[in-house]
Design a protein around this motif. Structure first.
Motif, short mmCIF file in Angstrom:
data_model
loop_
_atom_site.label_atom_id
_atom_site.label_comp_id
_atom_site.label_asym_id
_atom_site.label_seq_id
_atom_site.Cartn_x
_atom_site.Cartn_y
_atom_site.Cartn_z
N TYR A 49 -0.12 8.15 -0.23
CA TYR A 49 -1.18 7.17 -0.19
C TYR A 49 -1.82 6.55 0.96
CZ TYR A 49 2.17 7.06 -4.12
OH TYR A 49 2.82 7.42 -5.14
N TYR A 69 -3.26 -0.16 -4.31
CA TYR A 69 -3.72 0.26 -2.89
C TYR A 69 -5.10 0.12 -2.74
CZ TYR A 69 1.18 2.24 -2.53
OH TYR A 69 2.17 2.18 -2.41
N TYR A 120 -8.82 -0.04 0.15
CA TYR A 120 -9.30 0.76 1.32
C TYR A 120 -10.77 0.32 1.59
CZ TYR A 120 -5.49 3.99 0.04
OH TYR A 120 -4.21 4.39 -0.37
N SER A 138 -6.50 0.14 5.24
CA SER A 138 -5.60 0.16 3.94
C SER A 138 -4.97 -1.03 3.85
CB SER A 138 -4.97 1.55 3.77
OG SER A 138 -3.79 1.32 4.82
N TYR A 140 -1.95 -3.11 1.02
CA TYR A 140 -0.98 -2.93 -0.09
C TYR A 140 -0.10 -4.10 0.13
CZ TYR A 140 3.07 -1.50 -2.48
OH TYR A 140 4.12 -1.26 -3.48
N SER A 152 -1.54 -2.14 5.64
CA SER A 152 -0.77 -1.02 5.74
C SER A 152 -1.19 0.02 6.93
CB SER A 152 -0.31 -0.37 4.43
OG SER A 152 -1.59 0.17 3.86
N SER A 161 -9.83 2.19 -4.29
CA SER A 161 -8.69 1.79 -4.67
C SER A 161 -7.93 2.88 -5.38
CB SER A 161 -8.75 0.53 -5.57
OG SER A 161 -9.21 1.04 -6.75
N GLY A 193 -1.22 4.04 -7.26
CA GLY A 193 0.08 3.99 -6.43
C GLY A 193 1.07 4.51 -7.46
#
Lengths: 113, 115
Positions: free
Chosen positions: A98, B31, B33, B48, B50, B55, B94, B97
């Motif tokens: 991810y 998630y 970005y 990023s 989350y 993250s 996005s 996940g």
């Protein structure tokens, strides 16, 4: 750190012919994903094709296919029967799980009528 | 088909001004970005996000940048004091996940011009 290298800044192909765009990458991971994105003049990023590293079979999407060589860390894109609408910048990208996407510098593809 | 949206499509600002770029990720995605693409160059990762926190971030993402998810749907990138070199296309992306999902869906981008 993962790096993605596209050694061909520009390529051209005759309409209806086949062209191959090269991409190599460097990683120590075993589980990752590879992508080719197309960016037309509108600059929207459009996913062309993707490949999971654990799959041995090369991905195919209509006229687009890849040659994935995991040991060589090579991921080339073949465009068959090229069309004028294929003209764009093509970016190879790498992603581990991810995490963020790492892009190559891009290859500008010109299609000649 | 659900898509990531970004506003505005083009923002012009003067050097030193603050700008906020807005993104609405796909609704069930977790998630988020931001990427930047200076004209003629490759797409570069910025940050990023989350679970309401950053993250990962790149070396480009310095103290003048910040991100926020203010209301559960929008995802914003703020540049506090813009510089000429901040002129670029900014892409939001996005992903859901889930284990089976690994594609980042990109928005159409915001072109930022700093004068």
């Amino acid at each position: 750190a993962q790096t993605v290298t596209q050694s061909q800044p520009e390529m051209s192909v005759q309409e209806a012919e086949t062209v191959t765009l090269s991409c190599t990458y460097d990683t120590s991971e075993s589980d990752y994903y590879l992508f080719w994105y197309k960016q037309p003049p509108s600059r929207q990023m459009i996913l062309v094709i993707r490949q999971e590293a654990y799959k041995q079979q090369n991905a195919t999407e209509n006229r687009f296919s890849v040659n994935f060589q995991k040991a060589a860390k090579s991921f080339s894109l073949k465009i068959s029967d090229s069309q004028l609408g294929d003209a764009a910048m093509y970016f190879c990208a790498y992603r581990n799980s991810y995490n963020d996407m790492r892009f190559g510098a891009g290859t500008r593809l010109t299609v000649k009528p | 088909e659900p898509e990531v949206t970004q506003t505005p499509s083009h923002q012009v600002t003067q050097m030193g001004q603050e700008v906020i770029l807005r993104c609405v990720p796909i609704s069930n995605h977790l998630y988020f970005y931001w990427y930047r693409q200076i004209l003629g160059q490759k797409v570069e990762f910025l940050v990023s996000f989350y679970n309401n926190e950053i993250s990962e971030k790149s070396e480009i993402f310095d103290d003048q940048f910040s991100v926020e998810r203010p209301d559960g749907s929008n995802f914003t990138l703020k540049i506090r004091s813009t510089k000429l070199e901040d002129s670029a296309m900014y892409f939001c992306a996005s992903t859901s996940g889930t284990v089976s999902s690994y594609e980042q869906y990109f928005g159409p981008g915001t072109r930022l011009t700093v004068t």
